[in-house]
Design a protein around this motif. Structure first.
Motif, PDB file in Angstrom:
ATOM      1  N   CYS A 234      -2.493   3.258  -5.202  1.00 48.89           N
ATOM      2  CA  CYS A 234      -1.817   2.145  -4.524  1.00 48.89           C
ATOM      3  C   CYS A 234      -0.558   1.723  -5.292  1.00 48.89           C
ATOM      4  N   ALA A 235      -0.630   1.848  -6.613  1.00 49.66           N
ATOM      5  CA  ALA A 235       0.557   1.535  -7.430  1.00 49.66           C
ATOM      6  C   ALA A 235       1.693   2.503  -7.104  1.00 49.66           C
ATOM      7  N   TYR A 236       1.388   3.791  -7.009  1.00 46.36           N
ATOM      8  CA  TYR A 236       2.411   4.777  -6.637  1.00 46.36           C
ATOM      9  C   TYR A 236       2.892   4.530  -5.202  1.00 46.36           C
ATOM     10  N   ALA A 237       1.958   4.112  -4.329  1.00 44.96           N
ATOM     11  CA  ALA A 237       2.331   3.868  -2.924  1.00 44.96           C
ATOM     12  C   ALA A 237       3.327   2.720  -2.827  1.00 44.96           C
ATOM     13  N   GLU A 238       3.125   1.678  -3.628  1.00 42.70           N
ATOM     14  CA  GLU A 238       4.042   0.537  -3.589  1.00 42.70           C
ATOM     15  C   GLU A 238       5.456   0.938  -4.038  1.00 42.70           C
ATOM     16  N   LYS A 239       5.529   1.994  -4.847  1.00 39.88           N
ATOM     17  CA  LYS A 239       6.845   2.482  -5.283  1.00 39.88           C
ATOM     18  C   LYS A 239       7.367   3.596  -4.376  1.00 39.88           C
ATOM     19  N   GLY A 240       6.515   4.049  -3.428  1.00 40.12           N
ATOM     20  CA  GLY A 240       6.945   5.109  -2.513  1.00 40.12           C
ATOM     21  C   GLY A 240       7.014   6.473  -3.149  1.00 40.12           C
ATOM     22  N   ASP A 241       6.271   6.676  -4.239  1.00 40.76           N
ATOM     23  CA  ASP A 241       6.309   7.943  -4.970  1.00 40.76           C
ATOM     24  C   ASP A 241       5.276   8.903  -4.375  1.00 40.76           C
ATOM     25  N   LEU A 242       5.673   9.623  -3.340  1.00 43.05           N
ATOM     26  CA  LEU A 242       4.747  10.516  -2.647  1.00 43.05           C
ATOM     27  C   LEU A 242       4.298  11.665  -3.538  1.00 43.05           C
ATOM     28  N   ALA A 243       5.209  12.171  -4.374  1.00 49.00           N
ATOM     29  CA  ALA A 243       4.858  13.287  -5.252  1.00 49.00           C
ATOM     30  C   ALA A 243       3.722  12.894  -6.196  1.00 49.00           C
ATOM     31  N   LYS A 244       3.811  11.706  -6.790  1.00 52.30           N
ATOM     32  CA  LYS A 244       2.750  11.243  -7.681  1.00 52.30           C
ATOM     33  C   LYS A 244       1.440  11.007  -6.923  1.00 52.30           C
ATOM     34  N   ILE A 245       1.576  10.535  -5.701  1.00 48.89           N
ATOM     35  CA  ILE A 245       0.374  10.318  -4.885  1.00 48.89           C
ATOM     36  C   ILE A 245      -0.342  11.649  -4.675  1.00 48.89           C
ATOM     37  N   LYS A 246       0.402  12.677  -4.273  1.00 52.56           N
ATOM     38  CA  LYS A 246      -0.211  13.986  -4.039  1.00 52.56           C
ATOM     39  C   LYS A 246      -0.807  14.546  -5.327  1.00 52.56           C
ATOM     40  N   GLU A 247      -0.060  14.392  -6.420  1.00 54.93           N
ATOM     41  CA  GLU A 247      -0.553  14.908  -7.698  1.00 54.93           C
ATOM     42  C   GLU A 247      -1.856  14.233  -8.100  1.00 54.93           C
ATOM     43  N   ARG A 262     -11.711   5.116   3.857  1.00 53.67           N
ATOM     44  CA  ARG A 262     -11.259   3.719   3.725  1.00 53.67           C
ATOM     45  C   ARG A 262     -10.369   3.551   2.486  1.00 53.67           C
ATOM     46  N   ASP A 263     -10.605   4.375   1.458  1.00 53.08           N
ATOM     47  CA  ASP A 263      -9.741   4.331   0.281  1.00 53.08           C
ATOM     48  C   ASP A 263      -8.336   4.839   0.625  1.00 53.08           C
ATOM     49  N   LEU A 264      -8.282   5.925   1.388  1.00 54.19           N
ATOM     50  CA  LEU A 264      -6.986   6.455   1.801  1.00 54.19           C
ATOM     51  C   LEU A 264      -6.254   5.459   2.695  1.00 54.19           C
ATOM     52  N   MET A 265      -7.021   4.686   3.458  1.00 56.74           N
ATOM     53  CA  MET A 265      -6.391   3.675   4.322  1.00 56.74           C
ATOM     54  C   MET A 265      -5.726   2.584   3.495  1.00 56.74           C
ATOM     55  N   GLN A 266      -6.310   2.264   2.335  1.00 56.09           N
ATOM     56  CA  GLN A 266      -5.661   1.276   1.469  1.00 56.09           C
ATOM     57  C   GLN A 266      -4.321   1.800   0.966  1.00 56.09           C
ATOM     58  N   ILE A 267      -4.256   3.086   0.698  1.00 57.89           N
ATOM     59  CA  ILE A 267      -2.989   3.688   0.280  1.00 57.89           C
ATOM     60  C   ILE A 267      -1.976   3.584   1.417  1.00 57.89           C
ATOM     61  N   MET A 268      -2.426   3.863   2.643  1.00 60.71           N
ATOM     62  CA  MET A 268      -1.537   3.760   3.802  1.00 60.71           C
ATOM     63  C   MET A 268      -1.038   2.330   3.971  1.00 60.71           C
ATOM     64  N   PHE A 269      -1.910   1.356   3.779  1.00 62.80           N
ATOM     65  CA  PHE A 269      -1.518  -0.050   3.915  1.00 62.80           C
ATOM     66  C   PHE A 269      -0.476  -0.424   2.861  1.00 62.80           C
ATOM     67  N   SER A 270      -0.702   0.051   1.634  1.00 58.75           N
ATOM     68  CA  SER A 270       0.260  -0.240   0.563  1.00 58.75           C
ATOM     69  C   SER A 270       1.608   0.408   0.851  1.00 58.75           C
ATOM     70  N   LEU A 271       1.587   1.640   1.329  1.00 59.15           N
ATOM     71  CA  LEU A 271       2.837   2.313   1.684  1.00 59.15           C
ATOM     72  C   LEU A 271       3.595   1.532   2.757  1.00 59.15           C
ATOM     73  N   THR A 272       2.881   1.119   3.792  1.00 60.26           N
ATOM     74  CA  THR A 272       3.512   0.427   4.914  1.00 60.26           C
ATOM     75  C   THR A 272       4.068  -0.925   4.486  1.00 60.26           C
ATOM     76  N   LYS A 273       3.275  -1.696   3.728  1.00 58.76           N
ATOM     77  CA  LYS A 273       3.741  -3.015   3.278  1.00 58.76           C
ATOM     78  C   LYS A 273       4.987  -2.914   2.410  1.00 58.76           C
ATOM     79  N   ALA A 274       5.061  -1.816   1.642  1.00 59.34           N
ATOM     80  CA  ALA A 274       6.218  -1.648   0.749  1.00 59.34           C
ATOM     81  C   ALA A 274       7.407  -1.010   1.462  1.00 59.34           C
ATOM     82  N   GLY A 275       7.265  -0.725   2.755  1.00 60.69           N
ATOM     83  CA  GLY A 275       8.381  -0.193   3.526  1.00 60.69           C
ATOM     84  C   GLY A 275       8.521   1.311   3.473  1.00 60.69           C
TER      85      GLY A 275
END
Length: 1305
Positions: A234-247, A262-275
């Protein structure tokens, strides 16, 4: 603890009153009724919320507010209710914005505090959790200050959540100070703290430090789990770092850590909230679409819509797998309703709504999205949105109906809002949806003061509206409803209408006396039906259908009616009388009972006349079969086998099938296989068509198989099938014990034979329990391979997997991976992967392999199975396996639909059993950390553990609602119920008569006479004139006799009769026997005289008083009087089966009273030789045999010449029953005898005789004869019947790879 964040807003501070402030509000103690309602209300609220969370993962604002208002209405909220409401104000409300959720939480806190709710640390922790979920900014230092002012001590969970609050805003300095404080207090630093630090460093802009937290955790001995990696993702998602997320996702996968959807959905929510919505599809592709995917995805969609990201939510909606599957099948799924409804509730633009609807329609994901969206808009009273949607519908050629506008008009009509109504009417006109008569009548005209006013105002819109038939009809209907006849006539004249008569008619309804018609009209009576019975049943249903209040109100009329019955000589049968009397007794109507008793006495007069007739028949030597049956029943009830067999032998000719059934069952209970089998054979000879009930058959099977008579047991089972005997649950239990007894002996042959017979015949459906004895044979010997083969055999034959847990646990313990893989493959193939996973999970738990167990239970898509979890928890509690249970509770924290309070309750039960208050206290902290809402029973259990160890209870203990619990007295242990009753009495609370009576019966049934009398004393203090029910009074007499209180029992019998109560047959029998054991002849005569007034309704044996009087004389040493009394019974009447004195002989033999035995034996000989009465001699002969006195039996056999006049049993049958027709049955038994004796020659002779007489042997007899031929090495001269057994289950199966992987893990 340092301050570091923005101060807590003043508007929020006011919601935290100190403990003294709470106490300042003087509240009355809630009444018993309020507490009862409160307890029921909490159970209802918890069940509703829990059900909603289990089904959908969320609660609705409407449901939550309804529960909140209901709790407030009582005025006495409990701490548990407050906790329940607070917990629901966070992420469980995805349809509400964060600010609105927090505002609701504050309102709940303030209102319940005003009403007197006491808050402890669990409430503050729950509020902290809500703040975190709602991202509410507050000052942690101020929060701690308020807790201190309220004298509430923070615990580990409090500090953990305060650290999370600092970290949520990126304040690592503030979090570090609390962390240092926790270390100084030796509070454990858990994974949750490290997870918060990952978030804190990330939001502080230091992603490198966030990633390094994982190394720090490992150094501290805590392995990063799924939650830690999720925080980093979620920390990487808030920064939009897709490469780190995949890694990181790849790293997680390589570490064999499972992230759920449901864990992956939290990542999606963080990505969306951060734009960074553009990266969401990458995460969507990694979804496994687990079992709980849809409700979790729905909650994600709702949260995204609430936060203004409906486009992303729509993209998630289109990934629903079940929607796609149904659309491919051509069905109309309509499963996007929740999405459209929430978009409407959040006031999304009509253009966007139309776009979503078009996409859903084109994708075949919704059959009518526009119509449904319109419905939601109308339901929400959103006029502009609804009109916009209807315009689109019209453009697309969809019809617009007048009733679509009714929801918009409803509120205007209630508010008399004419401008609002006109606005809607204008919209209707624009859309060419002219109002019809219902629209005008129900919604438009009521808005205006008068029809004239409406007509005037509507002219402004368009005159054409006033000329429609709808408006005219509405005018007519309006005037008719007001009863304005002149207005109707003027309208008729104006519009030249002819009014329908329906507007001017009134209808009248009349009530009829159905009861009188039913009684007097012969058409309502069936032919051959007795009038007395009809009236009696009618009267019973009359009373049964009336409430206590109704009966009391109509007491006089009911008394008159009962008197009329007596005047008309209509008597009520005893069973109906008892039923009515019990109802009146529960209603406390003694006067009506007296009137009813008068009717019953009239009935008893009739019964007494019948008894006189019976005595006349006895004196004439005629049979008295009914009394004999009653005596056999009483003897069997008191487990008097020898006496019962004596009576049977003495009155052989009176033995009916029901008497045989009673005796057979008694022999089985006494483990007397030979006598039971003999009785069964006698019954078959007398009447081969008669059938026993299922339990008696099964008891016979059990005793026969136990004593090695397997073939006879199989014959019994076949007879059950032939006679279509209905099998009950108790029968199945008896069958299991039969099979299990053989298993403990290692007799697999008997088990297989019985199982094959039972299941092949279809007597019982195969079950795991019934199949388990076969597996038990191998497990007891340590043969796991044999046990597995037996289980697989049971599955192939009967579709059952008995004792699979024990087998798998044994294989895991042994380390036999090859055989374990075989077992898992088989279970997975036959029962599915989820069953296999649970079996493997419990096996790992049982053997202490918790790491492997955790991997199993965290399998994506696994759902909680409460029954299986309860089974293992109870197993742990029974075996006091704290470690295993604690690990299971911890592992199931994220298991879908797992009842967490239930799991922790199991753990606390074990803490109580082991008296481990330290563990219980840790459990309480863990529950707060997990945000679990405990039920009242859980809080009371925990409080009890702490109090018993002199520890402070850190929460408000909910009081036990004793009045509420009293309703469950019949379901509690007698001692538990008695303790509760003493507590209620100590507090001055009185229960109802039924509760006292139920507890007294329970205590008496368990033999606790002293406590029962104590309850009776308590009841008498609270209820004037308290009286025991019939059943309780009878139990009291029986228990007093058992305790040797014979005089008290006699006094109670007299009291029952004086109170017009009816003593039971068993109570009288026990009392008379007690009197005889004390030598109280006078007491026996007194009881006999007392019960004469009852008539034959209680079915007392005619020999009860004779036999016990004789025993009383013998007890007193007066043997001559005993002999004279018994002798007169046989010399003054016929030698009927009812005249059974086996009971006397048995008691004398048991007492080794040789003097009495000699005289009684001489009496029996004299009766045989001088009066040709063989009953007494037969009874004595059988008692001799039963007690092993063979020499005395032989001597008596020589004296009783009738006994040795027949050479064989079958000769006896032929002489006694010349017309005996069941020769085939006799032949079957003879063949069985020859088979057991291996007597081929006699069997051949019998077969030849059967053929000569044209008879036919059954298949079993032919198979027995064929077996004799084969054993002798001879050829079978006939065609042997085939064996009926075939295996219909496949031998080879393909197994799933997933189960192999599970085992390898």
């Amino acid at each position: 603890v340092a301050a570091g964040l923005v101060a807590w807003p003043c508007s929020a501070l006011r919601y935290y009153g100190t403990a003294p402030e709470q106490k300042g509000v003087v509240k009355d103690e809630p009444s018993l009724g309020v507490r009862t309602k409160q307890a029921q209300q909490f159970d209802w609220a918890l069940a509703k919320l829990d059900s909603s969370v289990r089904r959908t993962g969320r609660v609705t604002k409407t449901l939550l507010q309804r529960i909140f208002h209901d709790i407030c209405r009582t005025g006495y909220p409990s701490g548990n209710q407050a906790l329940l409401l607070l917990r629901s104000c966070g992420s469980l409300l995805p349809e509400l914005p964060f600010a609105e959720r927090t505002e609701l939480a504050h309102r709940v806190w303030e209102k319940l505090q005003e009403l007197g709710a006491t808050y402890d640390v669990s409430h503050y922790n729950a509020l902290l959790k809500v703040y975190l979920q709602n991202e509410f900014r507050f000052s942690p230092t101020d929060f701690l200050a308020k807790m201190e002012a309220a004298s509430v001590q923070p615990n580990r969970v409090t500090y953990q959540r305060l650290i999370a609050a600092y970290c949520q805003d990126g304040d690592i300095e503030g979090a570090s100070k609390i962390l240092a404080f926790m270390k100084s207090k030796d509070l454990p630093i858990t994974e949750a703290v490290f997870n918060s630090l990952v978030t804190g460093h990330s939001r502080a802009g230091d992603l490198e430090s966030a990633a390094n937290i994982l190394s720090v955790m490992s150094g501290a001995g805590i392995e990063p789990g799924p939650d830690t990696y999720l925080a980093l993702l979620c920390a990487y998602a808030e920064k939009g770092d897709l490469a780190k997320i995949k890694e990181t996702l790849d790293t997680v996968e390589n570490k064999d850590i499972s992230l759920m959807d449901r864990d992956l959905m939290q990542i999606m929510f963080s990505l969306t909230k951060a734009g960074h919505q553009q990266h969401v599809p990458e995460i969507v592709e990694r979804m496994r679409h687990e079992r709980g995917y849809v409700p979790d995805a729905m909650n994600l969609c709702l949260s995204l819509i609430t936060q203004g990201f409906e486009d992303t939510a729509f993209a998630v909606l289109k990934t629903f797998p079940n929607l796609q599957a149904e659309s491919q099948n051509g069905d109309n799924p309509d499963l996007g309703n929740f999405f459209l409804r929430h978009c409407v509730n959040m006031d999304k633009s009509p253009e966007k709504l139309v776009h979503f609807c078009k996409d859903l329609k084109d994708s075949n994901l919704h059959s009518a999205p526009l119509q449904f969206t319109l419905y939601c808009a109308l339901d929400s009273k959103k006029t502009a949105m609804a009109v916009g949607l209807m315009k689109t519908m019209k453009e697309e050629g969809l019809p617009i109906r007048p009733h679509y506008f009714w929801p918009l008009l409803t509120q205007h009509q209630k508010d008399r809002n004419a401008p609002g109504t006109l606005e809607v009417l204008k919209a209707m006109q624009e859309l060419d949806a002219l109002p019809d008569v219902d629209t005008y009548s129900n919604y438009v005209l009521p808005t205006f003061p008068s029809v004239d006013t409406a007509r005037t105002v509507l002219k402004v819109i368009a005159l054409s509206m006033l000329d429609t038939a709808g408006f005219v009809s509405a005018e007519v209907r309006n005037e008719a409803a007001r009863g304005n006849l002149s207005g109707l006539l003027s309208l008729s004249e104006y519009w030249r209408l002819r009014l329908s008569a329906s507007y001017l008619s009134l209808f009248f309804f009349f009530f009829f006396s159905v009861t009188e018609l039913l009684y007097n009209d012969s058409r309502f009576s069936q032919a051959g039906t007795d009038t007395a019975d009809n009236v009696a049943y009618f009267l019973y249903n009359l009373f049964d259908g009336m409430t206590e209040t109704e009966v009391q109100a109509k007491e006089e009329k009911l008394r008159q009616y009962l008197n009329q019955l007596e005047q008309k000589n209509i008597t009520i049968p005893v069973n109906i009388y008892r039923g009515i009397r019990n109802i009146l007794d529960s209603y406390h109507m003694p006067e009506l009972i007296k009137v009813l008793l008068e009717n019953q006495k009239t009935c008893h007069l009739t019964m007494l006349s019948l008894e006189k007739k019976l005595e006349e028949l006895k004196s004439l030597g005629k049979p008295t079969g009914a009394i004999f049956k009653q005596l056999i029943s009483a003897l069997c009830a008191e487990e008097n086998l020898s006496r019962a067999l004596e009576m049977k032998a003495q009155y052989e000719e009176e033995m009916t099938p029901s008497c045989y059934a009673l005796l057979i069952n008694l022999c089985c209970r006494h483990d007397n296989a030979e006598e039971a089998l003999n009785l069964k054979r006698e019954l078959a000879r007398k009447d081969s068509e008669v059938a026993l009930d299922a339990n008696k058959y099964m008891s016979l099977v059990k005793v026969l198989s136990k004593h090695g008579k397997l073939e006879e047991a199989v014959d019994i089972l076949k007879e059950m099938k032939e006679k279509d005997v209905a099998v009950k649950d108790t029968t199945v239990t008896l069958l299991f014990h039969t099979l299990n007894s053989a298993a403990l002996k290692g007799d697999s042959t008997t088990i297989r034979r019985l199982q094959d017979t039972i299941f092949t015949l279809g007597l019982v459906s195969p079950s795991s329990n019934l199949c388990s004895p076969l597996v038990t044979v191998y497990l007891e010997s340590g043969d796991l391979n044999g046990a597995l083969e037996a289980t697989m055999e049971c599955h192939k034959l009967y579709n059952q997997l008995p004792r699979i847990h024990d087998i798998i646990s044994g294989l895991v313990e042994k380390g036999d991976t090859e055989l374990l893989q075989k077992a898992m493959d088989f279970v997975s193939q036959e029962r599915g992967e989820m069953t296999m996973l649970y079996d493997l999970f419990f096996a790992f738990m049982q053997t202490g392999r918790y790491r492997e167990a955790r991997k199993i239970i965290e399998t994506p898509g696994l759902r909680a199975r409460p029954g299986r979890l309860q089974w293992f928890a109870e197993k742990c509690i029974t075996g006091q396996q704290m470690e295993a249970l604690e690990n299971m509770v911890d592992m199931t924290a994220k298991l879908f639909e797992c009842d967490r309070d239930e799991m922790y309750h199991y753990l606390l039960r074990l803490c109580k059993d082991t008296n481990d208050w330290h563990k219980a206290e840790a459990v309480w902290t863990k529950m707060q950390e997990e945000n679990v809402i405990p039920r009242e029973r859980t809080l009371r259990l925990l409080a009890g553990i702490l109090k018993s160890n002199n520890q402070e209870v850190p929460f408000e203990v909910p009081e036990v609602n004793y009045a509420y619990v009293a309703l469950f007295f019949p379901y509690l242990l007698p001692t538990e119920a008695f303790n509760i009753l003493k507590e209620t009495s100590r507090k001055g609370m009185a229960l109802g008569p039924a509760s006292y009576d139920a507890l007294i019966k329970s205590l008496l049934a368990s033999g606790n006479l002293d406590d029962a009398m104590a309850v009776k004393h308590i009841a008498s203090k609270h209820i004037s004139g308290f009286q025991l029910s019939d059943l309780a009074s009878n139990l009291q007499i029986i228990t007093q006799v058992k305790h040797g209180n014979i005089k008290d029992a006699l006094v109670n019998l007299k009291g029952m009769l004086q109170a017009d109560q009816v003593p039971s047959q068993l109570a009288i029998t026990r009392l008379v026997q007690g009197l005889s054991s004390h030598g109280d002849v006078q007491g026996i005569h007194e009881v006999e005289n007392l019960v004469k007034t009852l008539g034959p309704s209680i079915n007392l044996s005619s020999m009860l008083f004779v036999n016990n009087t004789a025993l009383a004389h013998i007890k007193n040493g007066d043997i001559q009087s005993a002999v004279e009394g018994l002798e007169s019974v046989y010399t003054q009447g016929s030698d009927s089966p009812q005249k059974n004195i086996s009971f006397v002989f048995r008691k004398v033999l048991e007492a080794n009273n040789e003097g009495a035995l000699d005289k009684l034996s001489a009496m029996a000989e004299q009766l045989c030789n001088h009066f040709a009465s063989y009953r007494a001699a037969t009874d004595l002969f059988l008692q001799y045999l039963d007690t092993g006195r063979t020499e005395e039996a032989k001597f008596l056999l020589q004296v009783a010449s009738f006994l040795h006049s027949y050479s064989t049993f079958f000769d006896l049958t032929e002489k006694l029953i010349p017309d005996f027709t069941e020769k085939e049955t006799v032949c079957a038994y003879l063949m069985k005898c020859y088979a057991l004796d291996k007597d081929l020659s006699s069997a051949k002779a019998l077969y030849e005789q059967v053929q000569a007489e044209g008879l036919q042997l059954d298949e079993l007899s032919l198979k027995r004869l064929a077996s004799l031929y084969r054993d002798a090495g001879e050829t079978v001269p006939f065609e042997e019947p085939p064996v009926n057994a075939e295996n219909t289950w496949p031998q080879n199966c393909e197994f799933e790879n997933s189960s192999r992987e599970a085992v390898s893990r």
